[in-house]
Design an enzyme around this catalytic site. Structure first.
Site, short mmCIF file in Angstrom:
data_model
loop_
_atom_site.label_atom_id
_atom_site.label_comp_id
_atom_site.label_asym_id
_atom_site.label_seq_id
_atom_site.Cartn_x
_atom_site.Cartn_y
_atom_site.Cartn_z
N ARG A 46 0.82 -1.22 0.00
CA ARG A 46 0.00 0.00 0.00
C ARG A 46 0.85 1.27 0.00
NH1 ARG A 46 -3.92 -0.74 5.01
NH2 ARG A 46 -1.93 -1.40 5.90
N ASP A 89 -3.39 -1.40 -2.93
CA ASP A 89 -4.19 -1.78 -1.77
C ASP A 89 -4.83 -3.12 -2.11
OD1 ASP A 89 -6.28 -2.22 0.07
OD2 ASP A 89 -6.50 -0.07 0.43
N LYS A 143 2.48 -17.77 6.93
CA LYS A 143 1.56 -17.99 8.04
C LYS A 143 1.17 -16.65 8.67
CE LYS A 143 4.22 -18.26 12.23
NZ LYS A 143 4.30 -18.85 13.55
N HIS A 173 8.91 -21.50 7.76
CA HIS A 173 10.30 -21.14 7.48
C HIS A 173 11.29 -22.05 8.21
CE1 HIS A 173 9.89 -18.70 11.23
NE2 HIS A 173 11.17 -18.97 11.36
N GLU A 211 12.54 -18.75 23.47
CA GLU A 211 12.77 -17.37 23.04
C GLU A 211 13.04 -16.49 24.25
OE1 GLU A 211 10.16 -16.26 19.35
OE2 GLU A 211 8.84 -17.13 20.85
N ASP A 230 1.07 -20.23 17.91
CA ASP A 230 2.19 -19.54 17.28
C ASP A 230 3.36 -20.46 16.98
OD1 ASP A 230 3.55 -17.13 16.36
OD2 ASP A 230 4.76 -17.26 18.18
N HIS A 235 5.74 -24.91 13.63
CA HIS A 235 7.16 -25.26 13.70
C HIS A 235 7.42 -26.56 14.46
CE1 HIS A 235 7.50 -21.36 12.07
NE2 HIS A 235 7.56 -20.68 13.19
N LYS A 329 8.14 -17.64 25.69
CA LYS A 329 8.79 -16.34 25.58
C LYS A 329 9.39 -15.94 26.92
CE LYS A 329 6.28 -14.36 21.68
NZ LYS A 329 7.50 -14.29 20.85
#
Length: 480
Positions: A46, A89, A143, A173, A211, A230, A235, A329
């Site tokens: 955009r 857009d 994703k 990935h 993480e 997530d 993964h 996390k």
């Protein structure tokens, strides 16, 4: 395999993923002579740019994210000559004709769609309307591909109306990472491991994705997803499938993905008591104080930032072998690894001398280091009365040392190259995605029935204490 693409269209070209990963990856492929000579790249988003201003934007991204040792001004300049830009857009149907005009011509087209999932359907409908779909176009989807099985099926149905399965490339990935691919080589290119790769010799498997970071500007997405959606749904289940799959007949897309689907469909439905969820509170990571999740988010939340699971693959090879998964996390260190714990010796001939033989363990480190370590027992040098003294030693394959002459690549380089060349082996098939969502939805349903809520854990720790109890009640411990 179809012809190589002559045009690559990048949606979301001014976003963070493009700046950090996609543009540097394409530059690396160009620098190394791996892109087709005729390939042109059409970037779109955009943001209001013309060709010149977007090339300036892209150069800034390359200078910021390509390691200095690999950045060459001449290579960057010739790479950017491939790139043009169309302001678009995604919901504006009229703008898609400008995109089609910019493609200008026949040949194979590859489209990389890095947009919000809510934009997938209108984008695909508009691409089809201007002829950017069909037997000469392949589509890669970043994703998240839904938030549950129903929404995933809705997205997949929308995609399937314009793009057949063989031309749909769903990205995880992690499958582009060298060490993940090396897991296949380790298992299926070495006779040493396959005879012992089963419940007869393996006690359990651990998969950790840790993480140190918090929300990193992903608050809206993460607070609607949580650690299970997530990380585990994509993964971690892909890693589990690669560990547990049967040997494919060949290294091609159909054979490899068929075997992964069998594993995913063999996952035992999860009980709430075989899982632990947590949410980080204020603490310190790497010696630096960090706020609690709710404080970082700016409001109270019941979403989990940590999850630990005890999973089982119910088939002949893995019957009775638990797969312990954990991710979170604000943990003490950034680390992704797979630990294969072999069984203890049935009898040790050295026990009378006081020597203890620890069970062997294979550790596959995926990030930040990339190495493979096999822990073995050896005699400790020296003269010992009463027998042999044993010591655990490591046989270590450090990717950086073993392949010091080979540049360490971004995972997206492999995936973008395969997309351009039309090889779907390292992409995720629809039935894989839906098998993953089916299992994850069942876990969330079990949490709801049990009234499970996230347990607090201080940032900088390895999750709630209940996660330690989850594995220790089986007489095992996490590989910390």
């Amino acid at each position: 395999m179809p012809d190589k693409a002559t045009t690559l269209i990048l949606f979301g070209a001014t976003g963070d993923l493009a700046a950090r990963m996609l543009l540097p990856s394409l530059y690396g492929l160009h620098r190394d002579g791996l892109l087709p000579a005729a390939l042109k790249i059409v970037a779109t988003s955009r943001s209001a740019h013309d060709d010149a201003s977007f090339r300036d934007h892209a150069r800034t991204a390359l200078e910021a994210h390509v390691p200095e040792a690999y950045f060459e001004a001449d290579s960057a300049a010739s790479f950017l000559e491939r790139v043009s830009y169309v302001t678009l857009d995604a919901t504006d149907a009229a703008g898609y004709q400008r995109l089609a005009d910019a493609v200008d011509g026949g040949g194979e087209i590859a489209i990389f769609l890095s947009t919000a999932p809510s934009l997938f359907k209108p984008t695909i409908d508009n691409l089809e309307a201007v002829g950017l779909a069909g037997p000469h176009v392949r589509l890669a989807l970043e994703k998240p591909l839904g938030s549950d099985l129903a929404s995933s099926r809705s997205i997949n149905d929308a995609v399937a109306k314009a793009f057949p399965e063989e031309r749909t490339f769903r990205i995880d990935h992690y499958l582009g990472k060298e060490t993940v691919q090396n897991l296949l080589a380790l298992r299926f290119a070495n006779l040493l491991f396959e005879p012992v790769w089963s419940s007869a010799h393996i006690d359990h498997v651990q998969i950790t994705v840790a993480e140190t970071v918090g929300l990193e500007g992903r608050a809206d997405y993460y607070d609607g997803a949580g650690a299970l959606r997530d990380m585990v749904q994509n993964h971690m289940l892909q890693l589990l499938a690669l560990v547990a799959m049967e040997p494919p007949a060949s290294f091609d897309a159909t054979a490899v993905r068929d075997e992964k689907v069998k594993v995913l469909r063999s996952l035992r439905p999860m009980r709430a008591e075989d899982s632990v969820i947590g949410q980080f509170t204020a603490g310190a990571v790497g010696g630096k104080p960090v706020p609690a999740y709710a404080e970082e988010l700016g409001k109270p939340s019941g979403i989990e930032t940590f999850v630990a699971l005890k999973a089982h693959v119910d088939n002949w090879r893995w019957a009775g072998v638990p797969f312990y998964l954990r991710t979170g996390k604000r943990l003490p260190q950034r680390r992704t690894e797979i630990a294969i714990q072999f069984r203890a010796l049935p009898h040790s001939m050295f026990a009378s001398g006081g020597a203890k033989a620890a069970p062997n363990r294979l550790i596959i480190a995926i990030q930040p280091e990339e190495n493979i370590t096999l822990e073995l027992m050896a005699k400790q040098p020296g003269l010992d009365r009463g027998g042999i003294r044993l010591r655990e030693v490591e046989l270590d394959i450090d990717q950086a040392d073993a392949f010091a002459d080979v540049r360490r690549r971004i995972a997206y380089e492999r995936l973008l190259l395969d997309l351009i060349e039309g090889d779907p082996t390292l992409f995720v098939r629809r039935d894989e995605v839906e098998a993953q969502w089916q299992w994850v939805d069942q876990i969330r349903a079990a949490w709801g029935e049990a009234g499970a809520t996230p347990r607090p854990y201080a940032a900088g720790n390895w999750g709630p204490s209940a996660a330690i109890a989850l594995i220790e009640r089986d007489g095992r411990s996490w590989n910390d």
